[in-house]
Design a protein around this motif. Structure first.
Motif, PDB file in Angstrom:
ATOM      1  N   ILE A   1       8.099  -7.611  -2.745  1.00 20.28           N
ATOM      2  CA  ILE A   1       7.657  -6.228  -2.871  1.00 20.28           C
ATOM      3  C   ILE A   1       8.609  -5.349  -2.061  1.00 20.28           C
ATOM      4  O   ILE A   1       9.183  -5.811  -1.068  1.00 20.28           O
ATOM      5  CB  ILE A   1       6.201  -6.098  -2.362  1.00 20.28           C
ATOM      6  CG1 ILE A   1       5.536  -4.833  -2.886  1.00 20.28           C
ATOM      7  CG2 ILE A   1       6.136  -6.173  -0.843  1.00 20.28           C
ATOM      8  CD1 ILE A   1       4.039  -4.818  -2.708  1.00 20.28           C
ATOM      9  N   PRO A   2       8.835  -4.103  -2.472  1.00 21.04           N
ATOM     10  CA  PRO A   2       9.727  -3.240  -1.685  1.00 21.04           C
ATOM     11  C   PRO A   2       9.256  -3.127  -0.237  1.00 21.04           C
ATOM     12  O   PRO A   2       8.059  -2.985   0.040  1.00 21.04           O
ATOM     13  CB  PRO A   2       9.637  -1.890  -2.406  1.00 21.04           C
ATOM     14  CG  PRO A   2       9.284  -2.245  -3.815  1.00 21.04           C
ATOM     15  CD  PRO A   2       8.389  -3.443  -3.716  1.00 21.04           C
TER      16      PRO A   2
ATOM     17  N   GLN B   1      14.073   5.481   5.924  1.00 19.84           N
ATOM     18  CA  GLN B   1      14.718   5.638   4.619  1.00 19.84           C
ATOM     19  C   GLN B   1      14.469   4.409   3.747  1.00 19.84           C
ATOM     20  O   GLN B   1      14.192   3.308   4.247  1.00 19.84           O
ATOM     21  CB  GLN B   1      16.219   5.860   4.794  1.00 19.84           C
ATOM     22  CG  GLN B   1      16.569   7.139   5.556  1.00 19.84           C
ATOM     23  CD  GLN B   1      18.071   7.307   5.717  1.00 19.84           C
ATOM     24  OE1 GLN B   1      18.837   6.381   5.481  1.00 19.84           O
ATOM     25  NE2 GLN B   1      18.489   8.488   6.119  1.00 19.84           N
ATOM     26  N   GLU B   2      14.576   4.630   2.444  1.00 16.75           N
ATOM     27  CA  GLU B   2      14.422   3.532   1.481  1.00 16.75           C
ATOM     28  C   GLU B   2      15.606   2.574   1.645  1.00 16.75           C
ATOM     29  O   GLU B   2      16.760   2.958   1.513  1.00 16.75           O
ATOM     30  CB  GLU B   2      14.368   4.084   0.066  1.00 16.75           C
ATOM     31  CG  GLU B   2      14.260   3.020  -1.012  1.00 16.75           C
ATOM     32  CD  GLU B   2      12.986   2.198  -0.870  1.00 16.75           C
ATOM     33  OE1 GLU B   2      13.110   0.952  -0.787  1.00 16.75           O
ATOM     34  OE2 GLU B   2      11.890   2.790  -0.816  1.00 16.75           O
ATOM     35  N   THR B   3      15.307   1.322   1.924  1.00 18.84           N
ATOM     36  CA  THR B   3      16.363   0.330   2.176  1.00 18.84           C
ATOM     37  C   THR B   3      16.779  -0.426   0.917  1.00 18.84           C
ATOM     38  O   THR B   3      17.863  -1.004   0.870  1.00 18.84           O
ATOM     39  CB  THR B   3      15.881  -0.689   3.216  1.00 18.84           C
ATOM     40  OG1 THR B   3      14.729  -1.373   2.707  1.00 18.84           O
ATOM     41  CG2 THR B   3      15.536   0.005   4.526  1.00 18.84           C
ATOM     42  N   GLY B   4      15.904  -0.453  -0.087  1.00 21.82           N
ATOM     43  CA  GLY B   4      16.199  -1.234  -1.294  1.00 21.82           C
ATOM     44  C   GLY B   4      15.924  -2.714  -1.118  1.00 21.82           C
ATOM     45  O   GLY B   4      16.096  -3.505  -2.044  1.00 21.82           O
ATOM     46  N   VAL B   5      15.492  -3.096   0.090  1.00 20.97           N
ATOM     47  CA  VAL B   5      15.215  -4.500   0.390  1.00 20.97           C
ATOM     48  C   VAL B   5      13.811  -4.864  -0.091  1.00 20.97           C
ATOM     49  O   VAL B   5      12.887  -4.059   0.004  1.00 20.97           O
ATOM     50  CB  VAL B   5      15.341  -4.758   1.907  1.00 20.97           C
ATOM     51  CG1 VAL B   5      14.867  -6.167   2.262  1.00 20.97           C
ATOM     52  CG2 VAL B   5      16.784  -4.570   2.343  1.00 20.97           C
TER      53      VAL B   5
ATOM     54  N   CYS C   1      16.308  -2.894   9.750  1.00 21.28           N
ATOM     55  CA  CYS C   1      16.844  -3.522   8.528  1.00 21.28           C
ATOM     56  C   CYS C   1      18.343  -3.307   8.490  1.00 21.28           C
ATOM     57  O   CYS C   1      18.825  -2.176   8.505  1.00 21.28           O
ATOM     58  CB  CYS C   1      16.177  -2.929   7.299  1.00 21.28           C
ATOM     59  SG  CYS C   1      16.691  -3.686   5.752  1.00 21.28           S
ATOM     60  N   ASP C   2      19.086  -4.401   8.457  1.00 25.76           N
ATOM     61  CA  ASP C   2      20.544  -4.340   8.410  1.00 25.76           C
ATOM     62  C   ASP C   2      21.018  -5.138   7.201  1.00 25.76           C
ATOM     63  O   ASP C   2      20.981  -6.375   7.211  1.00 25.76           O
ATOM     64  CB  ASP C   2      21.138  -4.911   9.701  1.00 25.76           C
ATOM     65  CG  ASP C   2      22.664  -4.836   9.721  1.00 25.76           C
ATOM     66  OD1 ASP C   2      23.222  -4.066   8.921  1.00 25.76           O
ATOM     67  OD2 ASP C   2      23.280  -5.551  10.532  1.00 25.76           O
TER      68      ASP C   2
ATOM     69  N   THR D   1      16.793 -11.789   3.328  1.00 24.39           N
ATOM     70  CA  THR D   1      16.109 -11.600   2.050  1.00 24.39           C
ATOM     71  C   THR D   1      16.911 -12.058   0.850  1.00 24.39           C
ATOM     72  O   THR D   1      16.370 -12.153  -0.252  1.00 24.39           O
ATOM     73  CB  THR D   1      15.749 -10.107   1.866  1.00 24.39           C
ATOM     74  OG1 THR D   1      16.947  -9.314   1.949  1.00 24.39           O
ATOM     75  CG2 THR D   1      14.781  -9.670   2.945  1.00 24.39           C
ATOM     76  N   ASN D   2      18.188 -12.342   0.982  1.00 25.10           N
ATOM     77  CA  ASN D   2      18.993 -12.803  -0.156  1.00 25.10           C
ATOM     78  C   ASN D   2      19.065 -14.307  -0.173  1.00 25.10           C
ATOM     79  O   ASN D   2      19.125 -14.932   0.856  1.00 25.10           O
ATOM     80  CB  ASN D   2      20.415 -12.242  -0.079  1.00 25.10           C
ATOM     81  CG  ASN D   2      20.464 -10.797  -0.536  1.00 25.10           C
ATOM     82  OD1 ASN D   2      19.433 -10.219  -0.841  1.00 25.10           O
ATOM     83  ND2 ASN D   2      21.624 -10.221  -0.587  1.00 25.10           N
TER      84      ASN D   2
END
Length: 345
Positions: free
Chosen positions: A212-213, A245-249, A282-283, A344-345
């Motif tokens: 989930i985002p 901000q929206e991270t896209g993760v 988040c990096d 997360t990847n």
């Protein structure tokens, strides 16, 4: 599946066509005697094809894979001997010209009989061994695919179980908190019930996915923190810092909430000041979540909650992020600290 079957048929035809044309490919520009090619190459090639496909479709499955080795060896031995004699019979009765030339040749130009038989047996052994290799490989690939599918089903089942386990655990703890407010502040209790309904709606209808985002998960955690702050006294200070901000993760749903539950459950005192610090960063594809709270262990007689929160996190991390996470907890100077980092990847 149909496409793969067509490709397989095409490859088989291509291989046999190449073998069929091999005498002409090897003697490019030279004249070939057709009867000799028929007798010494095409007929043995036809017998080899029979050996290959009979083993591939029947014998290997029926005898070799069922460990009936004597039958497997016996059938193939009988088949090879039959084709050896059949080839000699065909040459003797249908290719007399080749036979006359063979008789006219001297012993120096003719290979010894035993060597000739040995070469023919080897030529029939090649398709036999190749059929075993192909069938074994195909069986291994199928078994491996079934094993992976079974492991995947088991993984999904375990994750689903943990997910369903977390929901009543979360709901139970929240109800305990609201129950404590009913007599003290009925209005706050009403507000808490309304907030809880929103949180449960999120848990029931939006988290039944693999990822989930992160922004949605952050919004859920903020609402939960606001809900918990309603029932604690002014002596409890909650500091939190989340990415704005929206991270896209994307992350697995409900991964961090147990740590926040744990902080409010074991890090809040009614008689003295308590501080809860929550930080998330988040990096790129890495998410770091750090939470600190006073270490106030639950009393033995306190049976609220089921104590499955941290265990649930560790189990889910093992299943969702194998070799891609770091989870540490420590107690220093009466402060409990949990640090969770996931890739997360």
């Amino acid at each position: 599946m149909h496409k793969n079957k067509n490709i397989t048929i095409f490859l088989h035809l291509l291989v046999w066509l190449t073998l069929f044309c091999l005498p002409y490919l090897l003697s490019y520009g030279q004249e070939q005697e057709l009867d000799r090619v028929k007798a010494h190459f095409w007929i043995p090639l036809f017998f080899s094809a029979i050996i290959f496909y009979f083993n591939y479709f029947v014998i290997v499955d029926r005898f070799l894979f069922t460990k009936k080795m004597f039958l497997f060896i016996g059938v193939n031995t009988a088949m090879i001997i039959f084709f050896l004699f059949l080839k000699e019979y065909i040459e003797d009765n249908f290719f007399q010209d080749i036979l006359k030339k063979r008789i006219e040749n001297t012993d120096r130009t003719r290979p010894p009989f035993k060597i000739a038989i040995y070469i023919q047996v080897l030529s029939y052994m090649a398709p036999l061994l190749f059929s075993i290799a192909l069938k074994t490989t195909k069986r291994w690939v199928k078994t491996e695919a079934e094993r992976k599918e079974a492991a995947n089903i088991k993984l999904k089942s375990e994750l689903q179980h943990l997910h369903y386990q977390l929901q009543p655990h979360f709901f139970f703890n929240s109800l305990n908190n609201i129950y404590a407010l009913v007599d003290i502040s009925p209005e706050q209790a009403k507000t808490s019930i309304h907030s809880l309904s929103k949180l449960m709606r999120y848990m029931l209808y939006e988290t039944n996915v693999e990822a989930i985002p992160l922004s949605k998960e952050i919004d859920f955690m903020k609402k939960y923190i606001d809900l918990m702050k309603l029932r604690v006294s002014e002596k409890t200070i909650v500091n939190y810092n989340f990415p704005n901000q929206e991270t896209g993760v994307k992350v697995a749903p409900l991964l961090f909430i147990s740590l926040i539950e744990n902080a409010f459950k074991h890090g809040v005192s009614a008689s003295k000041e308590s501080i809860i610090d929550i930080n998330m960063s988040c990096d790129n594809n890495k998410v770091l979540f750090v939470i600190e709270n006073d270490n106030l262990p639950k009393k033995t007689e306190d049976k609220s909650g089921s104590g499955i929160g941290l265990h649930n996190i560790e189990k889910r991390l093992e299943l969702l992020y194998p070799n891609k996470y770091s989870f540490k907890t420590q107690v220093t100077k009466q402060r409990f600290k949990a640090e969770l980092e996931i890739e997360t990847n």
